[in-house]
Design a protein around this motif. Structure first.
Motif, PDB file in Angstrom:
ATOM      1  N   ALA A   1       0.830  -1.207   0.000  1.00 44.87           N
ATOM      2  CA  ALA A   1       0.000   0.000   0.000  1.00 44.87           C
ATOM      3  C   ALA A   1       0.866   1.259   0.000  1.00 44.87           C
ATOM      4  O   ALA A   1       0.559   2.224  -0.701  1.00 44.87           O
ATOM      5  N   SER A   2       1.970   1.229   0.755  1.00 47.89           N
ATOM      6  CA  SER A   2       2.811   2.428   0.846  1.00 47.89           C
ATOM      7  C   SER A   2       3.535   2.690  -0.474  1.00 47.89           C
ATOM      8  O   SER A   2       3.921   3.816  -0.766  1.00 47.89           O
ATOM      9  N   ASP A   3       3.714   1.649  -1.294  1.00 45.79           N
ATOM     10  CA  ASP A   3       4.284   1.800  -2.647  1.00 45.79           C
ATOM     11  C   ASP A   3       3.197   2.045  -3.690  1.00 45.79           C
ATOM     12  O   ASP A   3       3.512   2.077  -4.900  1.00 45.79           O
ATOM     13  N   ASN A   4       1.942   2.167  -3.247  1.00 48.84           N
ATOM     14  CA  ASN A   4       0.808   2.260  -4.183  1.00 48.84           C
ATOM     15  C   ASN A   4       0.784   1.102  -5.164  1.00 48.84           C
ATOM     16  O   ASN A   4       0.422   1.248  -6.320  1.00 48.84           O
ATOM     17  N   LEU A   5       1.183  -0.066  -4.688  1.00 52.80           N
ATOM     18  CA  LEU A   5       1.151  -1.281  -5.512  1.00 52.80           C
ATOM     19  C   LEU A   5       0.134  -2.278  -4.966  1.00 52.80           C
ATOM     20  O   LEU A   5       0.057  -3.419  -5.415  1.00 52.80           O
ATOM     21  N   GLY A   6      -0.641  -1.838  -3.990  1.00 51.30           N
ATOM     22  CA  GLY A   6      -1.708  -2.658  -3.426  1.00 51.30           C
ATOM     23  C   GLY A   6      -2.728  -1.738  -2.803  1.00 51.30           C
ATOM     24  O   GLY A   6      -2.465  -0.534  -2.634  1.00 51.30           O
ATOM     25  N   PRO A   7      -3.902  -2.287  -2.434  1.00 53.73           N
ATOM     26  CA  PRO A   7      -4.961  -1.444  -1.877  1.00 53.73           C
ATOM     27  C   PRO A   7      -4.556  -0.824  -0.538  1.00 53.73           C
ATOM     28  O   PRO A   7      -3.790  -1.419   0.220  1.00 53.73           O
ATOM     29  N   GLN A   8      -5.045   0.386  -0.283  1.00 55.98           N
ATOM     30  CA  GLN A   8      -4.824   1.003   1.020  1.00 55.98           C
ATOM     31  C   GLN A   8      -5.549   0.183   2.083  1.00 55.98           C
ATOM     32  O   GLN A   8      -6.518  -0.522   1.791  1.00 55.98           O
ATOM     33  N   THR A   9      -5.042   0.251   3.326  1.00 63.12           N
ATOM     34  CA  THR A   9      -5.626  -0.535   4.413  1.00 63.12           C
ATOM     35  C   THR A   9      -5.561   0.252   5.715  1.00 63.12           C
ATOM     36  O   THR A   9      -4.607   0.989   5.951  1.00 63.12           O
ATOM     37  N   SER A  10      -6.604   0.068   6.539  1.00 66.56           N
ATOM     38  CA  SER A  10      -6.646   0.740   7.845  1.00 66.56           C
ATOM     39  C   SER A  10      -5.611   0.147   8.804  1.00 66.56           C
ATOM     40  O   SER A  10      -5.432   0.645   9.901  1.00 66.56           O
ATOM     41  N   LEU A  11      -4.925  -0.906   8.377  1.00 62.30           N
ATOM     42  CA  LEU A  11      -3.850  -1.479   9.202  1.00 62.30           C
ATOM     43  C   LEU A  11      -2.647  -0.548   9.304  1.00 62.30           C
ATOM     44  O   LEU A  11      -1.885  -0.601  10.280  1.00 62.30           O
ATOM     45  N   SER A  12      -2.446   0.280   8.284  1.00 65.61           N
ATOM     46  CA  SER A  12      -1.220   1.092   8.217  1.00 65.61           C
ATOM     47  C   SER A  12      -1.039   1.970   9.452  1.00 65.61           C
ATOM     48  O   SER A  12       0.056   2.029  10.013  1.00 65.61           O
ATOM     49  N   ASP A  13      -2.113   2.651   9.868  1.00 70.43           N
ATOM     50  CA  ASP A  13      -1.976   3.615  10.966  1.00 70.43           C
ATOM     51  C   ASP A  13      -1.661   2.979  12.325  1.00 70.43           C
ATOM     52  O   ASP A  13      -0.695   3.399  12.975  1.00 70.43           O
ATOM     53  N   PRO A  14      -2.440   1.980  12.770  1.00 67.81           N
ATOM     54  CA  PRO A  14      -2.106   1.416  14.099  1.00 67.81           C
ATOM     55  C   PRO A  14      -0.717   0.774  14.141  1.00 67.81           C
ATOM     56  O   PRO A  14      -0.032   0.861  15.166  1.00 67.81           O
ATOM     57  N   ILE A  15      -0.291   0.185  13.030  1.00 61.20           N
ATOM     58  CA  ILE A  15       1.032  -0.463  13.056  1.00 61.20           C
ATOM     59  C   ILE A  15       2.133   0.590  12.945  1.00 61.20           C
ATOM     60  O   ILE A  15       3.204   0.443  13.545  1.00 61.20           O
ATOM     61  N   ALA A  16       1.869   1.690  12.246  1.00 61.55           N
ATOM     62  CA  ALA A  16       2.796   2.828  12.257  1.00 61.55           C
ATOM     63  C   ALA A  16       2.940   3.381  13.676  1.00 61.55           C
ATOM     64  O   ALA A  16       4.052   3.678  14.128  1.00 61.55           O
ATOM     65  N   ASP A  17       1.808   3.495  14.386  1.00 61.84           N
ATOM     66  CA  ASP A  17       1.857   3.987  15.776  1.00 61.84           C
ATOM     67  C   ASP A  17       2.691   3.041  16.646  1.00 61.84           C
ATOM     68  O   ASP A  17       3.536   3.478  17.431  1.00 61.84           O
TER      69      ASP A  17
END
Lengths: 307, 307
Positions: free
Chosen positions: A172-188
């Motif tokens: 998702a971060s490479d825009n090579l897959g769908p965005q996901t709500s997982l990104s934010d909690p795992i970034a935190d």
């Protein structure tokens, strides 16, 4: 109950070693729990020395709680179930350990989980924790499924869910897959965003990835499509494992491990509905195993050869 | 050509470090190759000390072939491209190395591959070797895609193909996935069958998994459904990477790495047809980079501050 004095009783220690921690329980011959202890990770696939250290720590804490002296460690008959010892080389290495116990009987974590869950020899269990696997024991025949370890196996496990989540977040971060709500909690959690999480995952192991599993379950429950796809994939695998285990006619089947309560609702309904609660924890199964192994030894060897 | 005597020339060494080996090439200021050398794995993500050792070995072999003395190492201006140094902590660690060269200019393996492939500043490259990634450099802006390392990224790479193959073989051996013709050649290679391969893969790293990639490509070319699914998945990812790189209008795009010739036929035809051959190897790109970095230094610092 007509208790035998403690000083004269045979004392057992049941040890359950897994990818994140190791539990020990000291139990008398008449089934009383004298003390429990918890040590660190004890999967020899990820470190033999660490496994030995964790077992020793858990055993010492249990002995302390039981009011035993350090010297009493040499009185204990140990039943030890470890992940990874279905791999022959690891079984051999661990079995050659100069352990602190009177006797040590080593088997897999699955075997002791099964004995504990059903309080009898026959049955089937699945584990969904840091790792995943399935096991049945019927008519003196064992069937192992999965449990091949991270990253080549253990589909549906916490480590697997975590790894799949990280892969999806990076796509998702490479825009090579769908965005996901997982990104934010795992970034935190990692205190890093997007591609910077790679740096934080340097040298990460199965237990590290398993920390992310709860976020994957939360996101799936909330309907995030990426998380739903991952969780369904893992849960379908566990349903497939259950079907193969039922084919051996184990009579009773349980699923245990920290992830189990979250994963079961995602499994196929016909499979989920046939699961029974585990009767006892794996440490009791480990003692059950040690007691049986002692009986076998007593029936074939003179007592004097024991210590 | 009016050659300048060797003793007076500026000598460059271009170094390309990857997951399985490290190549070094010593080149004169007037573009003559004096010597080449190959060392072991040089991906600092998998071992900083090993990376330094491999670079030193490759450089020493190149110096030997060039007829230079060990002391001449201190004359060389090194351009070094390494996988993994897009991770800031690894860049810092490698850049602080007390290297044996006069100067060392460090950048990513992608950057030197791109400079080498197009022999100019702008362009795009994809790498499909032990790892996989994409890179474009246009209007002084770089775009990195993938290259996040094993096992969290590098889809379509040799290591990824190998890992997916092992996962599929283990599912098949548990009768939890379709049978595959991959099982036999990999059993032969590992001298172990079914679940026993787990023992052989103890501690395996990306380069170990990449050994299996050629078997996955062979099986896919022969129509094995499991292998076809894996290869198509990887090739589709690389096609997606190429599309995102073309969006930056790099003018020219190449794909390099040991797996590239086998993977390209599986990529989307519109993408495969627009690829251009790489003009030079990455080591030449590394020297191109070092020469430019020297020019920049000369334009902003007095010469006396160099050594």
């Amino acid at each position: 109950m007509g208790k035998v004095p403690l000083g004269e009783q045979t004392l057992y220690i049941g040890i359950d070693g897994g990818g994140t921690k190791c539990r020990a329980r000291i139990i008398t011959d008449d089934q009383r729990v004298l003390g429990t202890g918890v040590g660190g990770p004890a999967n020899p696939f990820h470190g033999v020395q660490q496994t030995k250290d964790s077992i020793r720590t858990a055993a010492e804490l249990a002995a302390q709680e039981a009011g035993l002296s350090p010297a009493d460690m040499g009185r204990l008959i140990a039943g030890v179930g470890l992940a990874g010892v279905n791999v022959p080389s690891l079984y051999t290495v661990m079995n050659q350990w100069h352990h602190p116990f009177k006797q040590m009987f080593l088997t897999t974590d699955l075997h002791i989980a099964c004995l504990g869950a059903h309080n009898r020899d026959e049955g089937a269990v699945m584990i969904a924790g840091t790792g995943s696997c399935g096991y049945s024991y019927v008519n003196e025949r064992a069937l192992f499924l999965g449990g091949h370890g991270f990253p080549i196996g253990d589909k549906g496990s916490g480590a697997w869910l975590g790894l799949e989540a990280i892969k999806a977040i990076l796509l998702a971060s490479d825009n090579l897959g769908p965005q996901t709500s997982l990104s934010d909690p795992i970034a935190d959690l990692l205190q890093a965003k997007g591609v910077m999480i790679v740096d934080k995952l340097f040298g990460a192991r199965s237990a590290d990835y398993a920390r992310f599993a709860i976020y994957v379950m939360d996101a799936a429950d909330a309907g995030d499509e990426v998380a739903v796809r991952i969780v369904k994939d893992g849960a379908t695998y566990m349903s497939d494992v259950a079907r193969r285990l039922w084919a051996t006619q184990p009579g009773r089947m349980s699923i245990i491990g920290g992830l189990a309560p979250r994963l079961v609702p995602w499994m196929d309904a016909d499979i989920a509905n046939r699961l029974s609660p585990a009767l006892n924890q794996p440490e009791f199964g480990a003692v059950y195993f040690a007691r049986q192994a002692m009986k076998k030894m007593l029936s074939i060897e003179p007592v004097s050869s024991f210590s």
